[in-house]
Design an enzyme around this catalytic site. Structure first.
Site, PDB file in Angstrom:
ATOM      1  N   PRO A  68       0.815  -1.221   0.000  1.00  0.00           N
ATOM      2  CG  PRO A  68       0.030  -1.000   2.189  1.00  0.00           C
ATOM      3  CD  PRO A  68       0.761  -1.937   1.281  1.00  0.00           C
ATOM      4  CD  GLN A 114      -2.145  -0.407   5.215  1.00  0.00           C
ATOM      5  OE1 GLN A 114      -2.049   0.775   4.913  1.00  0.00           O
ATOM      6  NE2 GLN A 114      -1.100  -1.177   5.480  1.00  0.00           N
ATOM      7  CB  CYS A 168       2.067   4.516   8.710  1.00  0.00           C
ATOM      8  SG  CYS A 168       2.262   6.205   8.104  1.00  0.00           S
ATOM      9  CE  LYS A 211       3.736  -2.477   3.889  1.00  0.00           C
ATOM     10  NZ  LYS A 211       4.041  -1.114   4.305  1.00  0.00           N
ATOM     11  CG  ASN A 214       7.658  -3.572   1.812  1.00  0.00           C
ATOM     12  OD1 ASN A 214       7.560  -2.690   2.669  1.00  0.00           O
ATOM     13  ND2 ASN A 214       7.636  -3.294   0.513  1.00  0.00           N
ATOM     14  N   GLY A 215      10.612  -3.930   0.985  1.00  0.00           N
ATOM     15  CA  GLY A 215      11.646  -2.904   1.098  1.00  0.00           C
ATOM     16  C   GLY A 215      12.703  -3.064   0.032  1.00  0.00           C
ATOM     17  CG  ASP A 216      15.590  -0.881  -0.242  1.00  0.00           C
ATOM     18  OD1 ASP A 216      14.886   0.137  -0.369  1.00  0.00           O
ATOM     19  OD2 ASP A 216      16.529  -0.960   0.568  1.00  0.00           O
ATOM     20  NE  ARG A 224      10.425   3.454  -1.385  1.00  0.00           N
ATOM     21  CZ  ARG A 224      11.421   3.627  -0.528  1.00  0.00           C
ATOM     22  NH1 ARG A 224      11.856   4.843  -0.291  1.00  0.00           N
ATOM     23  NH2 ARG A 224      11.981   2.588   0.071  1.00  0.00           N
TER      24      ARG A 224
HETATM   25  C1  LIG Z   1       4.354   7.590  -0.683  1.00  0.00           C
HETATM   26  C2  LIG Z   1       4.271   6.365   0.183  1.00  0.00           C
HETATM   27  C3  LIG Z   1       3.083   6.073   0.830  1.00  0.00           C
HETATM   28  C4  LIG Z   1       2.985   4.955   1.652  1.00  0.00           C
HETATM   29  N1  LIG Z   1       1.788   4.652   2.232  1.00  0.00           N
HETATM   30  C5  LIG Z   1       1.657   3.507   2.954  1.00  0.00           C
HETATM   31  C6  LIG Z   1       0.380   3.116   3.462  1.00  0.00           C
HETATM   32  O1  LIG Z   1      -0.652   3.773   3.240  1.00  0.00           O
HETATM   33  N2  LIG Z   1       0.334   1.976   4.198  1.00  0.00           N
HETATM   34  C7  LIG Z   1       1.446   1.214   4.459  1.00  0.00           C
HETATM   35  O2  LIG Z   1       1.342   0.187   5.134  1.00  0.00           O
HETATM   36  N3  LIG Z   1       2.644   1.550   3.960  1.00  0.00           N
HETATM   37  C8  LIG Z   1       2.771   2.665   3.207  1.00  0.00           C
HETATM   38  N4  LIG Z   1       3.975   2.969   2.643  1.00  0.00           N
HETATM   39  C9  LIG Z   1       5.118   2.051   2.824  1.00  0.00           C
HETATM   40  C10 LIG Z   1       5.242   1.061   1.663  1.00  0.00           C
HETATM   41  O3  LIG Z   1       4.132   0.177   1.617  1.00  0.00           O
HETATM   42  C11 LIG Z   1       6.520   0.212   1.812  1.00  0.00           C
HETATM   43  O4  LIG Z   1       6.473  -0.459   3.035  1.00  0.00           O
HETATM   44  C12 LIG Z   1       7.797   1.059   1.760  1.00  0.00           C
HETATM   45  O5  LIG Z   1       7.730   2.052   0.765  1.00  0.00           O
HETATM   46  C13 LIG Z   1       9.022   0.168   1.497  1.00  0.00           C
HETATM   47  O6  LIG Z   1       8.877  -0.560   0.307  1.00  0.00           O
HETATM   48  P1  LIG Z   1       9.570  -0.123  -1.078  1.00  0.00           P
HETATM   49  O7  LIG Z   1      11.049  -0.024  -0.810  1.00  0.00           O
HETATM   50  O8  LIG Z   1       9.194  -1.218  -2.040  1.00  0.00           O
HETATM   51  O9  LIG Z   1       9.016   1.212  -1.427  1.00  0.00           O
HETATM   52  C14 LIG Z   1       4.109   4.100   1.842  1.00  0.00           C
HETATM   53  C15 LIG Z   1       5.299   4.402   1.183  1.00  0.00           C
HETATM   54  C16 LIG Z   1       5.395   5.509   0.358  1.00  0.00           C
HETATM   55  C17 LIG Z   1       6.699   5.803  -0.333  1.00  0.00           C
END
Ligand SMILES: Cc1cc2nc3c(=O)[nH]c(=O)nc-3n(C[C@H](O)[C@H](O)[C@H](O)COP(=O)(O)O)c2cc1C
Length: 321
Positions: A21, A74, A103, A142, A203-205, A228
């Site tokens: 999300p 979510q 968050c 999460k 999750n992450g990167d 992302r």
């Molecule tokens: C702009 C933005 C908004 C996000 N909003 C949420 C959210 O609403 N709920 C949530 O659980 N994580 C949220 N996240 C976290 C992402 O789901 C994820 O855990 C985090 O970006 C790391 O993963 P990535 O490296 O693939 O981006 C958000 C991240 C970004 C960058």
């Protein structure tokens, strides 16, 4: 490696890759662009505040289409009864209810929501139990590795969530203190499947098929969640799935297709939010879509300051790689 389907409670999930999300990003429009490529991945809405939902605020966040299933909605909050109510309200449209315990934003943790729940694990467990009691749907959570580097409690937290009834979990391999910086530590999860029997997504990167494979091999978990990485690349989840299934890398879509995707993104946001609302909302996506094209900085500037639909289309049509 062809991997069998996962079961999240009663829901069969055929893909090992899910969309994580993102608030203000993973709306129905972006999810549709992802579904165009990946037919099976689990999609997730952006977080929906349980308190806002009670006040009938939600608007565009609640929009979805039938082809999105499996689709997790979510919810965020810290009051078990309110989270239960929110889950009930969304049960007619969700496949899975996901609870935000990750968050890091000040405004959110100040109220005890999001990753603040990692500091109150008993309350987090009560929320899972209340949500489980309120809905027949599977419930996922999460969360992060912990609140700070010194308080990494993800292992105990994961066990507590499972015992409370969580049917799956996604773990962002950073602490709250790290926010979105530093490198995600996938290896932290390497032993988690010795303790947790429900599906776990790391999750992450994850930004490519190769990083997805490395993540799954390092973390030993069931699947990966991508956030992302999908920005500007709605085909990424499909490309990862393809790599997992065949071991072969397919190239990302070419620039011509990417321009068509931006236009579709813009047009659909306008349908959802009205002309000016859609135009302004879509601005945040252009830098990702046009990254690497010739003259990107000037194009980006022009796109994110323009309010005229026709002029935006002209700028996009002028891009040729
Ligand atoms: C702009 C933005 C908004 C996000 N909003 C949420 C959210 O609403 N709920 C949530 O659980 N994580 C949220 N996240 C976290 C992402 O789901 C994820 O855990 C985090 O970006 C790391 O993963 P990535 O490296 O693939 O981006 C958000 C991240 C970004 C960058």
């Amino acid at each position: 490696m062809t991997l069998p389907s996962l079961k999240i409670g009663s829901v069969e999930v055929k893909s090992r890759v899910m969309l994580a999300p993102m608030a203000g990003i993973t709306d129905v429009v972006l999810r549709q662009l992802i579904r165009k490529y990946s037919k099976n991945c689990l999609l997730t809405t952006e977080m929906i505040s349980s308190e806002a939902l009670m006040q009938k605020k939600g608007g565009e966040i609640l929009e979805y289409k039938e082809n999105e299933y499996p689709l997790a909605f979510q919810i965020s909050g810290h009051k078990p009864f309110m989270m239960a109510k929110a889950a009930k309200m969304l049960s007619d449209r969700a496949s899975i209810i996901d609870i935000n315990m990750g968050c890091p934003v000040n405004k959110v943790v100040k109220g005890g929501d999001g990753s603040a729940l990692m500091k109150t694990p008993e309350l987090a467990a009560d929320i899972v139990k209340a949500v489980k009691d309120a809905t027949e749907l599977p419930v996922s959570v999460k969360f992060r590795l912990g609140y700070t580097a010194d308080t990494k409690n993800y292992m105990e937290f994961a066990k507590l969530m499972q015992d409370a009834g969580a049917d799956a979990m996604t773990i962002h391999c950073r602490t709250r203190s790290q926010m979105y910086g530093g490198k995600a530590d996938w290896s932290a999860l390497s032993d988690i499947k010795k303790e947790i029997s429900v599906p776990v997504f790391a999750n992450g990167d994850i930004i490519s098929p190769e990083t997805a494979k490395e993540c799954i091999e390092t973390s030993n978990v069931d699947g990966v969640a991508v956030a992302r990485g999908v920005l500007g690349h709605p085909d990424l989840i499909y490309r990862i799935e393809h790599y997992f299934e065949t071991g072969k890398i397919i190239d990302s879509v070419d620039i011509k297709t990417r321009i068509e995707l931006i236009k579709e993104h813009l047009n659909e946001e306008i349908k959802l939010r009205g002309e000016l609302g859609g135009i302004r909302f879509t601005r945040k996506f252009y830098p990702f879509y046009i990254r690497g094209v010739h003259g990107a900085p000037a194009l980006r500037h022009a796109l994110v300051t323009e309010d005229s639909y026709d002029k935006i289309i002209n700028i996009l049509d002028s891009i040729n790689g």
